[in-house]
Design a protein around this motif. Sequence first.
Motif, PDB file in Angstrom:
ATOM      1  N   UNK A  36      10.400 -12.516 -12.524  1.00 47.54           N
ATOM      2  CA  UNK A  36      11.159 -11.366 -12.997  1.00 47.54           C
ATOM      3  C   UNK A  36      11.843 -11.764 -14.301  1.00 47.54           C
ATOM      4  N   UNK A  37      11.650 -10.954 -15.339  1.00 47.43           N
ATOM      5  CA  UNK A  37      12.224 -11.256 -16.651  1.00 47.43           C
ATOM      6  C   UNK A  37      13.167 -10.123 -17.018  1.00 47.43           C
ATOM      7  N   UNK A  38      14.389 -10.487 -17.321  1.00 48.55           N
ATOM      8  CA  UNK A  38      15.400  -9.499 -17.706  1.00 48.55           C
ATOM      9  C   UNK A  38      15.831  -9.770 -19.141  1.00 48.55           C
ATOM     10  N   UNK A  39      15.842  -8.717 -19.960  1.00 48.85           N
ATOM     11  CA  UNK A  39      16.313  -8.819 -21.336  1.00 48.85           C
ATOM     12  C   UNK A  39      17.838  -8.796 -21.309  1.00 48.85           C
ATOM     13  N   UNK A  72      -1.638 -17.047  -8.160  1.00 45.11           N
ATOM     14  CA  UNK A  72      -1.579 -15.719  -8.777  1.00 45.11           C
ATOM     15  C   UNK A  72      -0.120 -15.398  -9.034  1.00 45.11           C
ATOM     16  N   UNK A  73       0.205 -15.167 -10.297  1.00 47.92           N
ATOM     17  CA  UNK A  73       1.593 -14.941 -10.699  1.00 47.92           C
ATOM     18  C   UNK A  73       1.764 -13.484 -11.075  1.00 47.92           C
ATOM     19  N   UNK A  74       2.736 -12.839 -10.459  1.00 44.79           N
ATOM     20  CA  UNK A  74       3.043 -11.427 -10.719  1.00 44.79           C
ATOM     21  C   UNK A  74       4.276 -11.366 -11.613  1.00 44.79           C
ATOM     22  N   UNK A 134       4.503  -4.265 -10.936  1.00 49.71           N
ATOM     23  CA  UNK A 134       5.121  -3.144 -10.231  1.00 49.71           C
ATOM     24  C   UNK A 134       4.058  -2.160  -9.745  1.00 49.71           C
ATOM     25  N   UNK A 135       2.901  -2.146 -10.408  1.00 50.33           N
ATOM     26  CA  UNK A 135       1.820  -1.216 -10.071  1.00 50.33           C
ATOM     27  C   UNK A 135       1.029  -1.660  -8.836  1.00 50.33           C
ATOM     28  N   UNK A 136       1.269  -2.887  -8.380  1.00 48.61           N
ATOM     29  CA  UNK A 136       0.574  -3.383  -7.194  1.00 48.61           C
ATOM     30  C   UNK A 136       1.207  -2.800  -5.943  1.00 48.61           C
ATOM     31  N   UNK A 137       0.408  -2.163  -5.122  1.00 44.03           N
ATOM     32  CA  UNK A 137       0.915  -1.692  -3.845  1.00 44.03           C
ATOM     33  C   UNK A 137       0.818  -2.798  -2.804  1.00 44.03           C
ATOM     34  N   UNK A 138      -0.243  -3.584  -2.881  1.00 43.71           N
ATOM     35  CA  UNK A 138      -0.465  -4.672  -1.939  1.00 43.71           C
ATOM     36  C   UNK A 138      -0.296  -5.981  -2.701  1.00 43.71           C
ATOM     37  N   UNK A 139       0.641  -6.777  -2.286  1.00 40.01           N
ATOM     38  CA  UNK A 139       0.912  -8.025  -3.004  1.00 40.01           C
ATOM     39  C   UNK A 139       0.354  -9.245  -2.269  1.00 40.01           C
ATOM     40  N   UNK A 145      -9.145 -24.662 -15.354  1.00 36.53           N
ATOM     41  CA  UNK A 145      -9.711 -23.564 -14.574  1.00 36.53           C
ATOM     42  C   UNK A 145      -9.730 -22.262 -15.373  1.00 36.53           C
ATOM     43  N   UNK A 146     -10.592 -21.311 -14.958  1.00 32.85           N
ATOM     44  CA  UNK A 146     -10.585 -20.011 -15.624  1.00 32.85           C
ATOM     45  C   UNK A 146      -9.232 -19.326 -15.445  1.00 32.85           C
ATOM     46  N   UNK A 147      -8.850 -18.553 -16.457  1.00 31.16           N
ATOM     47  CA  UNK A 147      -7.578 -17.832 -16.417  1.00 31.16           C
ATOM     48  C   UNK A 147      -7.893 -16.343 -16.478  1.00 31.16           C
ATOM     49  N   UNK A 148      -7.357 -15.594 -15.527  1.00 29.47           N
ATOM     50  CA  UNK A 148      -7.525 -14.150 -15.473  1.00 29.47           C
ATOM     51  C   UNK A 148      -6.186 -13.512 -15.830  1.00 29.47           C
ATOM     52  N   UNK A 149      -6.184 -12.684 -16.858  1.00 34.39           N
ATOM     53  CA  UNK A 149      -4.956 -12.066 -17.366  1.00 34.39           C
ATOM     54  C   UNK A 149      -5.098 -10.559 -17.222  1.00 34.39           C
ATOM     55  N   UNK A 150      -4.322  -9.976 -16.346  1.00 32.60           N
ATOM     56  CA  UNK A 150      -4.367  -8.534 -16.106  1.00 32.60           C
ATOM     57  C   UNK A 150      -3.097  -7.869 -16.607  1.00 32.60           C
ATOM     58  N   UNK A 151      -3.245  -6.659 -17.110  1.00 33.59           N
ATOM     59  CA  UNK A 151      -2.101  -5.825 -17.506  1.00 33.59           C
ATOM     60  C   UNK A 151      -2.298  -4.486 -16.813  1.00 33.59           C
ATOM     61  N   UNK A 152      -1.444  -4.193 -15.855  1.00 35.50           N
ATOM     62  CA  UNK A 152      -1.600  -2.986 -15.044  1.00 35.50           C
ATOM     63  C   UNK A 152      -0.769  -1.813 -15.554  1.00 35.50           C
TER      64      UNK A 152
END
Length: 166
Positions: A145-148, A52-54, A132-137, A95-102
């Motif tokens: 982390x991606x920085x412009x 699981x990649x955050x 960032x919206x995850x309280x429990x990781x 494998x199945x891929x689950x893509x979430x946008x929080x």
Amino acid sequence: MDNSAYYENFLTNNLKINYVDKMAPFEITTKSEEETLQWARTFAKTLKIGDAIAFYGNLGAGKTLITRGICQALNYSGTVCSPTYTILHEYPNDPPIFHLDLYRLESNSDLEEVGLSHCLESNGITLIEWAERLENRIGITHTVHIEILNDNYRKIIVQEKNPEQP
């Protein structure tokens, strides 16, 4: 050697070097959208079922672009777009891929309602934008982390983490 072969060789070798200590952060600066996409395809080769990649980064940083590259490397040939309004896309793949946008979730939202635990407990790979919206990781195996830096340059920092720890 063409550019894509050069970058794949370069990135793969750097990943091998930096992943000797799997918990040490890996940092790279990409100089174009194509280079970021190529990095994502290479990074995908290090993933395994259950990962699981955050993703963290400002709007337009490249979270969805990196997700698209990961999906391509995992042989998913369909369209990959951010599930901003639906919150979750499940891509039929092996494998199945689950893509979430929080992005649209309040910080206290019930993530069980959107199916987060189902994704994390599945035999698939879970990609979470706006982590960032995850309280429990707990369950997260990698943070990205991606920085412009400017219109084309991105600094990407990847860290593998113990999924048992928040």
